[in-house]
Scaffold this active site. Sequence first.
Site: not given
Ligand code: PA5
Length: 443
Positions: A285, A306, A420
């Site tokens: 990310e 394996h 989303k």
């Molecule tokens: O790193 C990030 O910001 C995302 O992976 C969030 O942790 C994930 O989308 C969950 O979001 P939230 O904590 O707002 O529910």
Amino acid sequence: MELLKLNTSKSGVALSAELKSAALAANSLLYSGKGAGNDFLGWVNLPSSISAEEMKAIKECAASLRSKAEVVICIGIGGSYLGAKAVLDAMSNSFELLHKQHNNPIVLFAGQNISEDYTAELLEAVKGYSIATIVISKSGTTTEPAIAFRIIKEEIEKRYGKEEAKSRIVAVTDKARGALKTLATQEGYATFVIPDNVGGRFSVLTPVGLLPLAVGGVDIEALVEGAKAMEQATAESVAFEDNLAAQYAATRYALYTSGKKIEILGSYEPKLQNINEWWKQLYGESEGKDGKGIFPASVTLTADLHSMGQYIQEGERSMFETIISVEKPAHEVKVEADEANLDGLNFLAGKRLHEINKMAELGVQLAHIDGGVPNLLIQIPAIEEKTIGALLYFFEKACGISGYLIDVNPFNQPGVEAYKKNMFALLDKPGYEAESAAIKSRL
Ligand code: PA5
């Protein structure tokens, strides 16, 4: 005790003076706040700034949940799930669930998927146990945990009544915004705040990770202590030769620019498997945007030799490997001599499994290097809270540096929104009428 060592001698790349100073300059940006995403740098000084009061509040809340529940269901996804899962698995007995006696509540996870079967089987499994829940969402609006929470909340209220339910539900969320905050305030749940300036994937050392870990019996003081030691060891003033996070980031960058687009993180200890998952989110990310970034993959060894072993040895030459090597296991198991020796294994008699595992590790390292897969080695003395805390911070710091080296904003995740939008349009969420019509015409 040295908490972590990094060996890049088998990476096959030489780092230029220019790259070393670029890595240090990237590290400095994390402190000056002059880089992209500078409103999300709260994690940089987090280990040294967690107050004694905050630790006390987390431990008190954990003690209360521990006293009430045999099973605590932790609800969250992404950065609100992976850190706690990773550390809990690393610190737990691999077969804890089979033990007759449990010193700690069993921590289970929900809201990291929308699977009907997973949810039904979870509800079924906890039927005979007292339960509580920690619901974690920074935005307070993420669909997967929100759905899971609606279901688990109903189960808790049905079992214990609305009043008692309040003491079995804890919310970890933003200090003011989001549906979860509104709900928690209205219902009177205990809440912990995720600081504004700490993004989800950098939040394992906030109550997001610390509360579930304290519930699960992890020594969170030692975890933070290890992270704090690594915070100091990778500070802005630390020279490149001593700064392991800068070294790891610079070596990855040199490999990336030489054509190695995939990094495989692996370990010979299966209980570190979810550290890989946490790391994949952190790097995927943070770096994967603007058409750039190393693709983070992972293996658990020797199992994956394996399966993925063939590809790593002889497939497309676009990868390098980073191995987390554990110097000392917590237990001792030896191969015994066998008079008949029908399996031909007497040459291993008297050896500890750890010695054999280490020879596998060395043998694989050399084979992969010979096959054109450069190798980086991260060594930790043992799987303990302190070393895991240091490892987490090491990866976070190197990730921030890496993002700046490839010139992306490591602290946003705009690409997460696309699915989303489509999902809401397909589910006819109010406000998505135009998108609904458009997407349905494509089906
Ligand atoms: O790193 C990030 O910001 C995302 O992976 C969030 O942790 C994930 O989308 C969950 O979001 P939230 O904590 O707002 O529910």
